[in-house]
Write a protein that holds these residues in place. Structure first.
Motif, PDB file in Angstrom:
ATOM      1  N   VAL A 126       0.733  -1.266   0.115  1.00 14.76           N
ATOM      2  CA  VAL A 126      -0.011  -0.038   0.128  1.00 14.76           C
ATOM      3  C   VAL A 126       0.733   1.161  -0.016  1.00 14.76           C
ATOM      4  O   VAL A 126       1.661   1.174   0.702  1.00 14.76           O
ATOM      5  N   PRO A 127       0.698   2.028  -0.938  1.00 12.50           N
ATOM      6  CA  PRO A 127       1.414   3.276  -0.858  1.00 12.50           C
ATOM      7  C   PRO A 127       1.282   4.410  -0.156  1.00 12.50           C
ATOM      8  O   PRO A 127       0.585   5.431  -0.602  1.00 12.50           O
ATOM      9  N   PHE A 128       0.926   3.998   1.105  1.00 14.04           N
ATOM     10  CA  PHE A 128       0.445   5.088   2.092  1.00 14.04           C
ATOM     11  C   PHE A 128       1.395   5.031   3.245  1.00 14.04           C
ATOM     12  O   PHE A 128       1.755   4.111   3.636  1.00 14.04           O
ATOM     13  N   TYR A 129       1.662   6.313   3.748  1.00 12.71           N
ATOM     14  CA  TYR A 129       2.486   6.280   4.850  1.00 12.71           C
ATOM     15  C   TYR A 129       1.880   7.466   5.923  1.00 12.71           C
ATOM     16  O   TYR A 129       1.034   8.342   5.405  1.00 12.71           O
ATOM     17  N   VAL A 130       1.996   7.159   7.175  1.00 11.29           N
ATOM     18  CA  VAL A 130       1.704   8.052   8.183  1.00 11.29           C
ATOM     19  C   VAL A 130       2.847   8.516   9.206  1.00 11.29           C
ATOM     20  O   VAL A 130       3.673   7.803   9.241  1.00 11.29           O
ATOM     21  N   SER A 131       2.773   9.786   9.515  1.00  8.36           N
ATOM     22  CA  SER A 131       3.824  10.306  10.127  1.00  8.36           C
ATOM     23  C   SER A 131       3.465  10.527  11.610  1.00  8.36           C
ATOM     24  O   SER A 131       2.163  10.960  12.090  1.00  8.36           O
ATOM     25  N   SER A 132       4.660  10.306  12.447  1.00  8.37           N
ATOM     26  CA  SER A 132       4.157  10.656  13.917  1.00  8.37           C
ATOM     27  C   SER A 132       3.939  11.980  14.163  1.00  8.37           C
ATOM     28  O   SER A 132       3.292  12.218  15.222  1.00  8.37           O
ATOM     29  N   LEU A 133       3.894  12.922  13.316  1.00  7.81           N
ATOM     30  CA  LEU A 133       3.573  14.415  13.321  1.00  7.81           C
ATOM     31  C   LEU A 133       2.087  14.486  13.173  1.00  7.81           C
ATOM     32  O   LEU A 133       1.562  15.631  13.330  1.00  7.81           O
ATOM     33  N   GLY A 134       1.514  13.353  12.646  1.00  9.29           N
ATOM     34  CA  GLY A 134      -0.192  13.474  12.488  1.00  9.29           C
ATOM     35  C   GLY A 134      -0.669  13.662  11.162  1.00  9.29           C
ATOM     36  O   GLY A 134      -1.592  14.352  10.967  1.00  9.29           O
ATOM     37  N   TYR A 135      -0.098  13.365  10.076  1.00 11.81           N
ATOM     38  CA  TYR A 135      -0.471  13.519   8.703  1.00 11.81           C
ATOM     39  C   TYR A 135      -0.089  12.224   8.130  1.00 11.81           C
ATOM     40  O   TYR A 135       0.537  11.317   8.385  1.00 11.81           O
ATOM     41  N   GLY A 136      -0.885  12.155   7.016  1.00 14.39           N
ATOM     42  CA  GLY A 136      -0.792  11.062   5.976  1.00 14.39           C
ATOM     43  C   GLY A 136      -0.619  11.171   4.616  1.00 14.39           C
ATOM     44  O   GLY A 136      -0.995  12.322   4.186  1.00 14.39           O
ATOM     45  N   VAL A 137       0.012  10.478   3.857  1.00 16.02           N
ATOM     46  CA  VAL A 137       0.267  10.573   2.332  1.00 16.02           C
ATOM     47  C   VAL A 137       0.045   9.404   1.668  1.00 16.02           C
ATOM     48  O   VAL A 137       0.279   8.224   2.109  1.00 16.02           O
ATOM     49  N   PHE A 138      -0.724   9.534   0.662  1.00 17.06           N
ATOM     50  CA  PHE A 138      -1.182   8.265  -0.423  1.00 17.06           C
ATOM     51  C   PHE A 138      -0.824   8.616  -1.469  1.00 17.06           C
ATOM     52  O   PHE A 138      -1.407   9.676  -2.352  1.00 17.06           O
ATOM     53  N   VAL A 139      -0.095   7.706  -2.434  1.00 10.42           N
ATOM     54  CA  VAL A 139       0.050   8.044  -3.969  1.00 10.42           C
ATOM     55  C   VAL A 139      -0.782   6.808  -4.609  1.00 10.42           C
ATOM     56  O   VAL A 139      -0.622   5.584  -4.347  1.00 10.42           O
ATOM     57  N   ASN A 140      -1.704   7.352  -5.380  1.00 13.35           N
ATOM     58  CA  ASN A 140      -2.778   6.455  -5.861  1.00 13.35           C
ATOM     59  C   ASN A 140      -2.298   6.048  -7.499  1.00 13.35           C
ATOM     60  O   ASN A 140      -2.526   6.538  -8.347  1.00 13.35           O
ATOM     61  N   SER A 141      -1.596   4.905  -7.317  1.00 19.63           N
ATOM     62  CA  SER A 141      -1.039   4.343  -8.577  1.00 19.63           C
ATOM     63  C   SER A 141      -0.808   2.824  -8.306  1.00 19.63           C
ATOM     64  O   SER A 141      -0.561   2.288  -7.317  1.00 19.63           O
ATOM     65  N   ALA A 142      -1.447   2.176  -9.453  1.00 14.07           N
ATOM     66  CA  ALA A 142      -1.232   0.823  -9.598  1.00 14.07           C
ATOM     67  C   ALA A 142       0.030   0.357 -10.323  1.00 14.07           C
ATOM     68  O   ALA A 142      -0.033  -0.738 -10.916  1.00 14.07           O
ATOM     69  N   LYS A 143       0.973   1.174 -10.146  1.00 15.53           N
ATOM     70  CA  LYS A 143       2.577   0.700 -10.455  1.00 15.53           C
ATOM     71  C   LYS A 143       3.300   0.277  -9.415  1.00 15.53           C
ATOM     72  O   LYS A 143       3.063   0.463  -8.338  1.00 15.53           O
ATOM     73  N   TYR A 144       4.621  -0.318  -9.842  1.00 19.45           N
ATOM     74  CA  TYR A 144       5.635  -0.524  -8.907  1.00 19.45           C
ATOM     75  C   TYR A 144       6.013   0.727  -8.613  1.00 19.45           C
ATOM     76  O   TYR A 144       6.541   1.489  -9.411  1.00 19.45           O
ATOM     77  N   ILE A 145       6.163   1.239  -7.270  1.00 23.46           N
ATOM     78  CA  ILE A 145       6.558   2.471  -6.996  1.00 23.46           C
ATOM     79  C   ILE A 145       7.839   2.192  -6.035  1.00 23.46           C
ATOM     80  O   ILE A 145       7.840   1.385  -5.130  1.00 23.46           O
ATOM     81  N   ASP A 146       9.095   3.062  -6.344  1.00 24.34           N
ATOM     82  CA  ASP A 146      10.441   3.350  -5.635  1.00 24.34           C
ATOM     83  C   ASP A 146      10.115   4.108  -4.656  1.00 24.34           C
ATOM     84  O   ASP A 146       9.737   5.230  -5.001  1.00 24.34           O
TER      85      ASP A 146
END
Length: 713
Positions: free
Chosen positions: A131-151
């Protein structure tokens, strides 16, 4: 001369293939606290489209939040048909997520390629849920909506123009020199000519995860029976052997809600016909009905690769990929035609005779048997895109099939991705490291998926008991005996403890069911890591942050990586032991915590050392915690069945809890047929007293008599 210079400049520019072209990211707030950014030309097919994600109405009721990052510091560039996105990192933040990892919780400083695959004993991005989603200890999240292999370079690279560069050190003279200098950015490379990126506000990390889950529709709401106990029987069992197994559970007094049939139920498997083997199951409809009368539902193993001997082979062949898996053709499930043929077969042969769900195997990867990336599919989507979304596709369209029949389901799957939170499937795999299983359970909460630390075989009674303890505090309480034929009572010396654990799982069903309702309606993961718990790592006594750079290469990581304890619902902290352990440390977050079994004070915001013995998995309850319980039973309550409730309260603080109720089996809750009842415990006249709100007229009410148990008084 001017013309010649112009021509030369064109020639020079055209000879530089790696030129970077900056892309403007256009941001739009699409729900309170959720922003969608687009740049360039994102792929038309992506994760959310594959999942057919529909946002939960709950998002509209969330409070407004400010954009949690500096928008100008989020940049995107196009380089040779690939998009490069860069997001800022502060010195004092840690990162969680980036898929279902098995060995690491902290992801800052790591490099991975998010790629659907089996788990190969390395957290390199190849996993069941990349899942290309991460959450930060500072209280926000980021998601890249792609069905490709992501580096992904999760704070590992340092640009020469970095705004916050690391200090330059001389290895010859500076003992603090580090091979991995501080990095001030997350960088990702997406093989597409544009990106679609989402940013989620908090204010707390768990709030960002909730918004991420709700954007896909909220978490799944399993049927009550799905949260009971399940046994998967040997792969070649007959209908009579399955019945005898169920009878043995009942005679010995072990709970059982559903049985899983492994490959032998099909006439042929690897590849599959999806048709019953009439030598082992001569009358499937009668068999399923008889099992249901015993209170036991049937779940079927399968994979989606179609045998040449399958009745649907000829019709589905035009809608399959160029390559086979175990000589079976691969349906292109991104196409409506392929989905209809496959799931119409499932509906006719299985669901309409009462089959309750599926274990959908081998949709995750392993390059030596899955289709290669050179494969093509009739939809025109690349093999890479189909691989990244195949787990989503089988979940989505099998779930829709059960919804059409107004039957809730709960099953197993080998792959998922972003957008899969609403689907009632739990991920599993063939790895069998108990420690890795618990790390994966923790990471599932950062990723929007469910994971089970299933029990298979064990060499000793101690291992059997320790593994069983953890599945009873996980999304699915399961023994998978497809090869071993083991049963809960296989080790007589621990059979009483195993039975007590299975009964405890059933007793706690009102709590588990309510916590899954919170997952569905609020997006709150039912099982989650300690970093999401209020007060964890804040002024915890007797705990020191590691300073050894080999253990923690980033001094800004303010809490140490905790991989062996987790939160189960709102109030419970679970701290399992593994084979060979007799003692362990438990980090209690700020505030008082109490022993789940006795109600005695365990500690107050400190690190404790416990020696619990073999019989119990250590579980602690936060001060004021309320745990609704029901009597132990062999099967989950059925629709309309009333159940007595014992409400347990722990500690000295006043407490409150919202108890969820619906029919537990159908989709009537989607039409408003559900209820929340408020439980309060307050101190009056020096003693604690409890109350529960009255049932609403016209709403479900499965609560019988209510009793109270104040565990700490």
């Amino acid at each position: 001369m001017r013309y010649l210079c112009h021509v030369l400049s064109i020639l020079i520019l055209s000879s530089i293939p790696a030129l970077l072209f900056g892309q403007i990211i256009t941001w739009k707030e699409i729900h309170p606290g959720i922003w969608k950014g687009t740049a360039g030309k994102p792929d038309a097919y992506d994760l959310l489209k594959a999942a057919e994600a529909t946002a939960s109405p709950a998002l509209a009721r969330l409070p407004k939040q400010d954009f949690p990052l500096d928008q100008t510091a989020i940049t995107c560039q196009l380089n040779n048909g690939k998009s490069y996105v860069r997001l800022p990192l502060q010195r004092d933040e840690q990162l969680y997520g980036f898929g279902l990892n098995f060995q690491t919780i902290h992801q800052r400083g790591r490099i991975m390629q998010l790629h659907a695959d089996h788990y190969g004993k390395s957290d390199n991005g190849r996993t069941h849920a990349p899942v290309p989603f991460y959450v930060s200890s500072l209280g926000y999240g980021v998601f890249v909506n792609s069905a490709k292999y992501i580096d992904v370079y999760a704070g590992s690279g340092v640009r020469k123009d970095a705004k916050n560069p690391p200090k330059v050190m001389d290895r010859n003279t500076d003992k603090n020199w580090e091979a991995h200098p501080y990095s001030d950015a997350v960088e990702m490379l997406i093989p597409a000519e544009g990106i679609e990126i989402y940013v989620f506000a908090g204010p707390k990390p768990v709030n960002a995860i909730e918004r991420f889950n709700l954007m896909s529709g909220g978490g799944c709401l399993p049927p009550r029976w799905g949260l009971g106990f399940t046994q998967r029987v040997h792969r070649l069992y007959t209908d009579e052997q399955v019945k005898q197994e169920a009878k043995a559970f009942e005679e010995k007094g072990y709970p059982l809600d559903f049985i899983g049939l492994e490959p032998g139920w099909q006439s042929k498997s690897y590849p599959c016909t999806f048709e019953w083997d009439r030598t082992r199951f001569p009358d499937p409809a009668r068999f399923v009905k008889e099992m249901d009368q015993m209170g036991v539902k049937i779940n079927l193993w399968t994979n989606p690769y179609v045998s040449p001997d399958a009745a649907i082979y000829k019709n589905i062949a035009p809608y399959t990929g160029t390559h086979t898996v175990w000589n079976g053709i691969v349906p292109d499930l991104s196409m409506p035609q392929a989905r209809k043929i496959l799931f119409d077969q499932f509906e006719k042969e299985h669901v309409r005779i009462g089959v309750s769900g599926y274990k959908i195997d081998e949709v995750d990867g392993f390059d030596s048997y899955l289709w290669p990336d050179v494969a093509t599919f009739p939809s025109g989507h690349s093999s890479e895109q189909i691989r990244q979304t195949y787990g989503l596709l089988v979940q989505k369209h099998s779930f829709d099939m059960f919804r059409r029949n107004n039957m809730r389901t709960y099953g197993l799957v080998r792959a998922s991705n972003a957008g899969g939170a609403p689907f009632p499937y739990v991920i599993y795999n063939d790895n069998y490291s108990h420690e890795d299983f618990i790390t994966a359970l923790i990471n599932s909460g950062y990723t929007g998926v469910l994971w089970t630390p299933e029990v298979r075989a064990s060499k000793t009674a101690e291992e059997w008991l320790r593994r069983f303890q953890t599945v009873c505090f996980s999304p699915m309480a399961m023994i998978n005996a497809w090869s071993s034929s083991m049963q809960p009572w296989t080790f007589p010396e621990v059979a009483p403890q195993i039975k007590a654990l299975a009964e405890l799982r059933m007793q706690m069903m009102p709590y588990w069911y309510t916590e899954f309702a919170k997952y569905h309606y609020n997006g709150t993961p039912p099982f989650r890591g300690m970093s999401l718990e209020e007060g964890f790592g804040m002024n915890v006594r007797k705990e020191k942050t590691p300073t050894n750079l080999q253990d923690n290469p980033y001094e800004e990581a303010v809490t140490r990586e905790v991989k062996d304890q987790y939160m189960a619902g709102e109030y419970l902290l679970v701290a399992p032991l593994f084979t060979g352990q007799t003692t362990r440390k438990v980090i209690l977050p700020k505030g008082k915590w109490y022993d789940f079994y006795t109600g005695k004070l365990a500690g107050d915001g400190e690190v404790i050392t416990i020696t619990p013995g073999m019989d119990r998995i250590p579980v602690f309850v936060k001060d004021g915690g309320i745990i609704p319980m029901m009597p132990a039973s062999l099967h989950a309550p059925r629709a309309g069945q009333k159940t007595d409730i014992e409400i347990r309260h722990y500690g000295q603080k006043n407490g409150s809890y919202r108890l969820y109720d619906d029919d537990g089996e159908t989709f009537a809750y989607e039409k408003g047929a559900f209820a929340w009842r408020t439980i309060h415990v307050e101190r009056a006249g020096g003693r604690l007293k409890g109350s529960i709100s009255a049932p609403e007229n016209g709403k479900p009410n499965s609560v019988g008599n209510v009793t109270w148990r104040f565990m700490t008084e």
